[in-house]
Design a protein around this motif. Structure first.
Motif, PDB file in Angstrom:
ATOM      1  N   ARG A  79     -26.749  10.769  -1.195  1.00  0.00           N
ATOM      2  CA  ARG A  79     -25.497  10.595  -0.467  1.00  0.00           C
ATOM      3  C   ARG A  79     -24.697  11.893  -0.510  1.00  0.00           C
ATOM      4  N   TYR A  80     -23.993  12.152   0.566  1.00  0.00           N
ATOM      5  CA  TYR A  80     -23.229  13.379   0.705  1.00  0.00           C
ATOM      6  C   TYR A  80     -21.777  13.040   1.041  1.00  0.00           C
ATOM      7  N   ALA A  81     -20.842  13.759   0.433  1.00  0.00           N
ATOM      8  CA  ALA A  81     -19.422  13.597   0.752  1.00  0.00           C
ATOM      9  C   ALA A  81     -18.803  14.975   0.977  1.00  0.00           C
ATOM     10  N   ILE A  82     -18.188  15.154   2.131  1.00  0.00           N
ATOM     11  CA  ILE A  82     -17.456  16.379   2.436  1.00  0.00           C
ATOM     12  C   ILE A  82     -15.986  16.104   2.140  1.00  0.00           C
ATOM     13  N   VAL A  83     -15.451  16.781   1.140  1.00  0.00           N
ATOM     14  CA  VAL A  83     -14.071  16.549   0.690  1.00  0.00           C
ATOM     15  C   VAL A  83     -13.241  17.771   1.055  1.00  0.00           C
ATOM     16  N   MET A  84     -12.335  17.595   2.019  1.00  0.00           N
ATOM     17  CA  MET A  84     -11.568  18.726   2.537  1.00  0.00           C
ATOM     18  C   MET A  84     -10.461  19.151   1.574  1.00  0.00           C
ATOM     19  N   ASP A  85     -10.206  20.463   1.544  1.00  0.00           N
ATOM     20  CA  ASP A  85      -9.068  21.043   0.839  1.00  0.00           C
ATOM     21  C   ASP A  85      -8.261  21.821   1.878  1.00  0.00           C
ATOM     22  N   LEU A  86      -7.096  21.263   2.255  1.00  0.00           N
ATOM     23  CA  LEU A  86      -6.261  21.865   3.294  1.00  0.00           C
ATOM     24  C   LEU A  86      -5.025  22.531   2.706  1.00  0.00           C
ATOM     25  N   THR A  87      -5.127  23.015   1.468  1.00  0.00           N
ATOM     26  CA  THR A  87      -4.006  23.726   0.854  1.00  0.00           C
ATOM     27  C   THR A  87      -3.580  24.904   1.717  1.00  0.00           C
ATOM     28  N   ASP A  88      -4.555  25.627   2.252  1.00  0.00           N
ATOM     29  CA  ASP A  88      -4.313  26.726   3.178  1.00  0.00           C
ATOM     30  C   ASP A  88      -4.938  26.331   4.509  1.00  0.00           C
ATOM     31  N   THR A  89      -4.119  25.825   5.428  1.00  0.00           N
ATOM     32  CA  THR A  89      -4.677  25.322   6.689  1.00  0.00           C
ATOM     33  C   THR A  89      -5.255  26.440   7.555  1.00  0.00           C
ATOM     34  N   ALA A  90      -4.875  27.681   7.291  1.00  0.00           N
ATOM     35  CA  ALA A  90      -5.448  28.787   8.047  1.00  0.00           C
ATOM     36  C   ALA A  90      -6.845  29.150   7.542  1.00  0.00           C
ATOM     37  N   ASN A  91      -7.165  28.744   6.318  1.00  0.00           N
ATOM     38  CA  ASN A  91      -8.475  29.031   5.728  1.00  0.00           C
ATOM     39  C   ASN A  91      -8.970  27.787   4.989  1.00  0.00           C
ATOM     40  N   PRO A  92      -9.321  26.740   5.716  1.00  0.00           N
ATOM     41  CA  PRO A  92      -9.725  25.502   5.051  1.00  0.00           C
ATOM     42  C   PRO A  92     -11.072  25.650   4.345  1.00  0.00           C
ATOM     43  N   VAL A  93     -11.218  24.928   3.244  1.00  0.00           N
ATOM     44  CA  VAL A  93     -12.476  24.878   2.512  1.00  0.00           C
ATOM     45  C   VAL A  93     -12.785  23.418   2.200  1.00  0.00           C
ATOM     46  N   ALA A  94     -13.995  23.171   1.745  1.00  0.00           N
ATOM     47  CA  ALA A  94     -14.388  21.815   1.381  1.00  0.00           C
ATOM     48  C   ALA A  94     -15.387  21.862   0.247  1.00  0.00           C
ATOM     49  N   ASN A  95     -15.354  20.822  -0.592  1.00  0.00           N
ATOM     50  CA  ASN A  95     -16.419  20.596  -1.564  1.00  0.00           C
ATOM     51  C   ASN A  95     -17.467  19.695  -0.925  1.00  0.00           C
ATOM     52  N   LEU A  96     -18.714  20.013  -1.143  1.00  0.00           N
ATOM     53  CA  LEU A  96     -19.806  19.139  -0.731  1.00  0.00           C
ATOM     54  C   LEU A  96     -20.333  18.443  -1.981  1.00  0.00           C
ATOM     55  N   ASP A  97     -19.996  17.169  -2.137  1.00  0.00           N
ATOM     56  CA  ASP A  97     -20.446  16.380  -3.287  1.00  0.00           C
ATOM     57  C   ASP A  97     -21.748  15.671  -2.920  1.00  0.00           C
ATOM     58  N   ILE A  98     -22.741  15.827  -3.762  1.00  0.00           N
ATOM     59  CA  ILE A  98     -24.057  15.240  -3.511  1.00  0.00           C
ATOM     60  C   ILE A  98     -24.378  14.286  -4.659  1.00  0.00           C
ATOM     61  N   THR A  99     -24.563  13.030  -4.335  1.00  0.00           N
ATOM     62  CA  THR A  99     -24.876  12.007  -5.332  1.00  0.00           C
ATOM     63  C   THR A  99     -26.356  11.656  -5.241  1.00  0.00           C
ATOM     64  N   GLY A 100     -27.031  11.704  -6.379  1.00  0.00           N
ATOM     65  CA  GLY A 100     -28.462  11.395  -6.400  1.00  0.00           C
ATOM     66  C   GLY A 100     -29.308  12.484  -5.791  1.00  0.00           C
ATOM     67  N   ALA A 101     -28.893  13.744  -5.968  1.00  0.00           N
ATOM     68  CA  ALA A 101     -29.666  14.856  -5.412  1.00  0.00           C
ATOM     69  C   ALA A 101     -31.025  14.936  -6.099  1.00  0.00           C
ATOM     70  N   LYS A 102     -32.070  14.890  -5.294  1.00  0.00           N
ATOM     71  CA  LYS A 102     -33.435  14.971  -5.818  1.00  0.00           C
ATOM     72  C   LYS A 102     -34.274  15.658  -4.748  1.00  0.00           C
ATOM     73  N   PHE A 103     -34.493  16.936  -4.953  1.00  0.00           N
ATOM     74  CA  PHE A 103     -35.132  17.740  -3.940  1.00  0.00           C
ATOM     75  C   PHE A 103     -36.606  18.011  -4.218  1.00  0.00           C
ATOM     76  N   LEU A 104     -37.068  17.616  -5.415  1.00  0.00           N
ATOM     77  CA  LEU A 104     -38.469  17.768  -5.782  1.00  0.00           C
ATOM     78  C   LEU A 104     -38.910  16.525  -6.539  1.00  0.00           C
ATOM     79  N   ALA A 105     -40.192  16.198  -6.471  1.00  0.00           N
ATOM     80  CA  ALA A 105     -40.696  15.024  -7.176  1.00  0.00           C
ATOM     81  C   ALA A 105     -40.458  15.143  -8.679  1.00  0.00           C
ATOM     82  N   ALA A 106     -40.546  16.370  -9.211  1.00  0.00           N
ATOM     83  CA  ALA A 106     -40.373  16.570 -10.652  1.00  0.00           C
ATOM     84  C   ALA A 106     -38.908  16.737 -11.063  1.00  0.00           C
ATOM     85  N   MET A 107     -38.017  16.721 -10.108  1.00  0.00           N
ATOM     86  CA  MET A 107     -36.597  16.944 -10.394  1.00  0.00           C
ATOM     87  C   MET A 107     -35.897  15.616 -10.651  1.00  0.00           C
ATOM     88  N   PRO A 108     -35.135  15.493 -11.735  1.00  0.00           N
ATOM     89  CA  PRO A 108     -34.361  14.260 -11.936  1.00  0.00           C
ATOM     90  C   PRO A 108     -33.229  14.168 -10.915  1.00  0.00           C
TER      91      PRO A 108
END
Length: 310
Positions: A193-222
């Motif tokens: 699951r992915y969540a894009i969490v916006m940070d609009l403290t500076d609306t001229a230069n917005p940023v976001a955190n990308l939160d990833i729940t259950g990230a598993k990109f390889l069979a051997a990766m927890p």
């Protein structure tokens, strides 16, 4: 966490697909209303470059169904477009609503709409498009189901202002494929699951955190809970884009967040449109597991959850 379709207005799809054509006052009717406030507007002006972000708009919807007819009334407040339209409220007349099926969004498309509360102001909505996808999300800890609507709102005013509305937090589900660059066997998962969490403290230069729940990109990766922090955000048309040349992910364990330099990320590109979804691509060097590319098809509904309307 799982998602299923939960459409209180499923009768809308059934009603609009019927062939009823009468004026019987005894026809069944129903109403539903809800409010969208956890969002922000991105405003562009015709013949001008760039965009501006305006915070804390509020949108109210009231859907009425009688027989085979569905109408939506939309009101909006704290709308800032420019010096000539600032901190305004608009009450639109009832507009026709459609829904193709219970797992599709309720849709409103209209042109040349004059707000009822500003009939003499000269304000005209040249066009407006709204989509509302009803879903509920099951919390993996408690098992409780919570309503979580997904909205797409776009409109233009007076041939000058173009507005796209984005959520402060975008929750998405990915069909994610990881491919080793050395030609090894790809690994696919539908549980991340992915969540894009916006940070609009500076609306001229917005940023976001990308939160990833259950990230598993390889069979051997927890399966890990990760955050890709403070990614620069831009807006192109009705899409939100995140782009980063290099970043260090953070691993979340309970309330502890730890940088994880053994999994450096490069060439991250994410593009997503409200309701429609989008895609995510990046490269990762996974410590002793080698280098691989990650490609994820993002959607507002989980691809691994059976469809149901109850």
């Amino acid at each position: 966490m799982k998602v299923k379709y939960f459409i209180p207005m499923a009768v809308l799809a059934m009603s609009l697909s019927s062939c009823l054509d009468n004026d019987n006052d005894n026809e069944p009717s129903s109403t539903q209303s809800w409010t969208y406030g956890d969002c922000f507007n991105v405003v562009t002006t015709t013949n001008e470059q760039g965009y501006k972000i305006t915070k804390e708009p509020r949108y109210n919807f009231a859907l009425s169904i009688k027989g085979a007819e569905a109408k939506m009334k939309i009101s909006m407040s704290n709308i800032r477009l420019g010096d000539d339209i600032a901190l305004s409220s608009f009450d639109l007349p009832a507009l026709t609503a459609t829904q193709e099926a219970v797992d599709k969004p309720i849709t409103i498309v209209a042109r040349d709409v004059v707000p009822e509360n500003q009939a003499t102001s000269g304000v005209i909505f040249d066009n407006i498009e709204v989509q509302i996808l009803n879903r509920v999300i099951q919390n993996g800890m408690s098992g409780q189901w919570t309503a979580s609507y997904v909205y797409k709102i776009r409109f233009s005013v007076n041939g000058k202002y173009n507005v796209t509305v984005f959520p402060l937090t975008t929750l998405l589900y990915g069909t994610t494929t990881s491919t080793p660059v050395d030609g090894g066997q790809p690994y696919m998962s539908t549980d991340t699951r992915y969540a894009i969490v916006m940070d609009l403290t500076d609306t001229a230069n917005p940023v976001a955190n990308l939160d990833i729940t259950g990230a598993k990109f390889l069979a051997a990766m927890p399966a890990l809970d990760m955050t890709f922090p403070k990614i620069p955000v831009s807006f192109v048309g009705n899409a939100l884009q995140l782009t980063a040349a290099n970043l260090i992910p953070q691993i979340k364990t309970g309330s502890t967040v730890t940088p994880y330099p053994n999994f450096p990320i490069s060439d991250l590109n994410l593009g997503v449109t409200p309701v429609s979804g989008g895609s995510l691509n990046f490269n990762c060097v996974a410590n002793t597991h080698g280098t691989f590319t990650v490609n994820s098809v993002l959607a507002p509904l989980s691809p691994s959850t059976p469809k149901t309307d109850n």
